[in-house]
Design a protein around this motif. Structure first.
Motif, mmCIF file in Angstrom:
data_model
loop_
_atom_site.group_PDB
_atom_site.id
_atom_site.type_symbol
_atom_site.label_atom_id
_atom_site.label_comp_id
_atom_site.label_asym_id
_atom_site.label_seq_id
_atom_site.Cartn_x
_atom_site.Cartn_y
_atom_site.Cartn_z
ATOM 1 N N LEU A 139 73.216 144.101 53.452
ATOM 2 C CA LEU A 139 73.518 145.318 52.688
ATOM 3 C C LEU A 139 72.403 145.649 51.706
ATOM 4 C CD1 LEU A 139 77.344 144.981 51.897
ATOM 5 C CD2 LEU A 139 76.196 146.115 53.807
ATOM 6 N N GLN A 140 71.809 144.631 51.112
ATOM 7 C CA GLN A 140 70.690 144.880 50.201
ATOM 8 C C GLN A 140 69.507 145.457 50.955
ATOM 9 O OE1 GLN A 140 70.730 144.566 46.707
ATOM 10 N NE2 GLN A 140 68.889 145.773 47.088
ATOM 11 N N SER A 141 69.270 144.950 52.163
ATOM 12 C CA SER A 141 68.192 145.492 52.995
ATOM 13 C C SER A 141 68.465 146.950 53.357
ATOM 14 C CB SER A 141 68.056 144.642 54.271
ATOM 15 O OG SER A 141 67.124 145.215 55.164
ATOM 16 N N VAL A 142 69.713 147.257 53.693
ATOM 17 C CA VAL A 142 70.086 148.637 54.034
ATOM 18 C C VAL A 142 69.880 149.549 52.833
ATOM 19 C CG1 VAL A 142 72.028 150.143 54.607
ATOM 20 C CG2 VAL A 142 71.697 148.020 55.862
ATOM 21 N N ARG A 143 70.250 149.074 51.665
ATOM 22 C CA ARG A 143 70.102 149.899 50.461
ATOM 23 C C ARG A 143 68.623 150.212 50.197
ATOM 24 N NH1 ARG A 143 69.970 150.823 45.048
ATOM 25 N NH2 ARG A 143 71.778 151.960 44.223
ATOM 26 N N THR A 144 67.776 149.218 50.384
ATOM 27 C CA THR A 144 66.336 149.435 50.196
ATOM 28 C C THR A 144 65.823 150.478 51.175
ATOM 29 O OG1 THR A 144 66.044 147.155 49.408
ATOM 30 C CG2 THR A 144 64.085 148.304 50.200
ATOM 31 N N LEU A 145 66.276 150.377 52.426
ATOM 32 C CA LEU A 145 65.860 151.350 53.437
ATOM 33 C C LEU A 145 66.387 152.743 53.104
ATOM 34 C CD1 LEU A 145 66.471 149.286 56.715
ATOM 35 C CD2 LEU A 145 64.247 149.964 55.758
ATOM 36 N N ALA A 146 67.625 152.802 52.587
ATOM 37 C CA ALA A 146 68.228 154.099 52.254
ATOM 38 C C ALA A 146 67.456 154.799 51.137
ATOM 39 C CB ALA A 146 69.686 153.915 51.866
ATOM 40 N N LEU A 147 67.087 154.044 50.117
ATOM 41 C CA LEU A 147 66.302 154.628 49.023
ATOM 42 C C LEU A 147 64.954 155.113 49.532
ATOM 43 C CD1 LEU A 147 67.083 152.057 46.186
ATOM 44 C CD2 LEU A 147 67.918 154.410 46.356
ATOM 45 N N GLN A 148 64.387 154.339 50.431
ATOM 46 C CA GLN A 148 63.099 154.726 51.011
ATOM 47 C C GLN A 148 63.246 156.008 51.833
ATOM 48 O OE1 GLN A 148 61.382 151.586 53.411
ATOM 49 N NE2 GLN A 148 59.983 152.972 54.462
ATOM 50 N N ALA A 149 64.328 156.087 52.610
ATOM 51 C CA ALA A 149 64.532 157.246 53.478
ATOM 52 C C ALA A 149 64.879 158.502 52.694
ATOM 53 C CB ALA A 149 65.637 156.938 54.487
ATOM 54 N N ASN A 150 65.479 158.339 51.503
ATOM 55 C CA ASN A 150 65.907 159.478 50.703
ATOM 56 C C ASN A 150 64.753 160.125 49.950
ATOM 57 O OD1 ASN A 150 68.025 161.169 49.965
ATOM 58 N ND2 ASN A 150 68.457 160.034 48.087
ATOM 59 N N ASN A 151 63.582 159.581 50.113
ATOM 60 C CA ASN A 151 62.385 160.139 49.479
ATOM 61 C C ASN A 151 61.934 161.377 50.251
ATOM 62 O OD1 ASN A 151 59.567 160.560 48.731
ATOM 63 N ND2 ASN A 151 59.717 158.567 47.722
ATOM 64 N N GLY A 152 61.635 162.441 49.519
ATOM 65 C CA GLY A 152 61.251 163.697 50.149
ATOM 66 C C GLY A 152 59.953 163.650 50.913
#
Length: 403
Positions: free
Chosen positions: A89-102
């Motif tokens: 889940l921590q890995s997913v969260r890191t990826l999500a923050l990365q993906a949410n970058n414009g």
């Protein structure tokens, strides 16, 4: 008057004496070979009964300790699995923050979505963890049933039940040795845990709403609200549950806090006239679905469209908020497992102390004093040997030797 004793009577008395001495000697030999001074209940009826009661208490204590060991093994497996889930889940969260970058492109977001899809499968595998006996640890009481599956339509199902299994670790104490998967992976409130803040699909502006939070538990009623923009610079807040207007003609400023009915949120960007944002009570959602929602959002091309980018950020913000709820739920479960492990350790320490006391008491009743028993054995052996020697000498007496 003289009494005449027949030679046969003398012989029989001697033999009886020697047999009695042999019986006593054999009894002592058995005591020395077994280390027990009570060989049969008749040796000490009261002591034998007390020793039996103590043995029953020791056996019960041993069973409780065995149950504690089994509970510890089960909870340790669950704890290690939950730690693995937390890492994913921590890995997913890191990826999500990365993906949410414009700055991300459609291609880079699709790549991240692919990684998240693999994470979903890994989580499913962890949810279907089996112990050494082949039992599924997150199926509740349905230990032979594989608990989690992904359906052809992409949704996720839980096939276990909500039961917890218990083991007795003391006379009046039980401990839960599992947590059903419905509580760990499925029944997690989405949004911020109290409500969700979502834009209407018909919105045409660039407004992005914050997941928000509850500022007053007594003020928040759990109703559904809509933030309705009457223009790009004004909005109303309507309680759609009761049909009443909570706020009217409010001046909008990007990023400013919007507070009402014990909750607060904020909207950034430029909403268009007619845009709406809904505040609704949280609903149960699986962690699998939360991540799958991220995958679906990231696989939707934005093609440089401001509207598509706005939908992306709104969707990812809500998914991240739901993911945080899943992580909080996981931490709570880990704390619960850790608490139960500590309770078992403490209980087993008490049982070890109690068992030592029981064994000491039992030893005092039935265990042999070797020094005393060896001394008794030597005395009995010497007595028997003396009786045998005397008997031989008496047997050798005859009147004919003196004629």
């Amino acid at each position: 008057m003289s009494i005449r004793i027949a030679t046969s009577q003398i012989s029989q008395a001697a033999i009886n004496t020697m047999l009695s001495q042999e019986t006593q000697l054999t009894h002592t030999e058995l005591q020395l070979s077994t280390g027990r001074k009570i060989l049969t209940p008749s040796d000490n009826p009261a002591g034998a009964a007390q020793a039996l009661n103590l043995q029953s208490a020791i056996d019960t204590n041993t069973q409780f300790q065995s149950n504690g060991n089994a509970a510890t093994a089960s909870l340790n497996l669950e704890q290690s699995t939950l730690q693995g889930v937390g890492n994913v889940l921590q890995s997913v969260r890191t990826l999500a923050l990365q993906a949410n970058n414009g700055t991300q492109t459609d291609a880079s977001r699709a790549s991240i979505a692919q990684q998240m899809s693999q994470d979903v499968q890994q989580l499913l595998a962890m949810g279907n963890t089996q112990n050494a006996n082949g039992s599924y640890i997150f199926s509740g009481s349905q230990t032979s049933t594989k608990p989690f599956t992904q359906n052809p339509n992409g949704s996720f199902s839980y096939l276990g039940d909500s039961a917890q299994r218990y083991l007795q670790i003391d006379t009046s104490r039980q401990v839960a040795v599992n947590d059903p998967g419905s509580n760990v992976f499925m029944q997690i409130p989405n949004g911020n845990g109290s409500f969700t803040a979502t834009p209407a699909t018909s919105n045409t502006g660039s407004g992005i709403i914050d997941p928000g939070s509850v500022t007053s538990n007594t003020g928040y009623s759990g109703d559904t609200y809509q933030i309705q923009f009457t223009s790009a610079s004004q909005f109303n807040v309507v309680d759609t549950t009761t049909g009443t207007t909570v706020l009217s003609n409010q001046a909008y400023q990007s990023g400013s806090t919007i507070s009402f009915a014990g909750i607060q949120t904020a909207i950034t960007g430029t909403p268009a006239t007619g845009d709406q944002f809904t505040i609704a009570p949280s609903q149960p959602q699986s962690v699998f679905q939360t991540i799958q929602n991220m995958v679906n959002i990231l696989n939707t091309p934005t093609s440089g469209s401001v509207l598509a980018q706005t939908q992306l950020h709104n969707g990812m913000n809500q998914a991240l908020s739901s993911l945080d709820q899943a992580m909080t739920n996981l931490l709570n479960k880990q704390a619960s497992v850790g608490s139960r492990l500590n309770a078992i350790t403490s209980q087993q320490q008490l049982q070890s102390n109690a068992k030592l006391q029981l064994q000491t008491a039992q030893s005092q009743i039935q265990d042999l004093n070797y020094a005393s028993a060896i001394s008794t054995y030597n005395q009995q052996l010497a007595g028997l040997q003396a009786s045998q020697k005397t008997y031989l000498q008496v047997q050798g007496l005859s009147l004919f030797k003196y004629i």
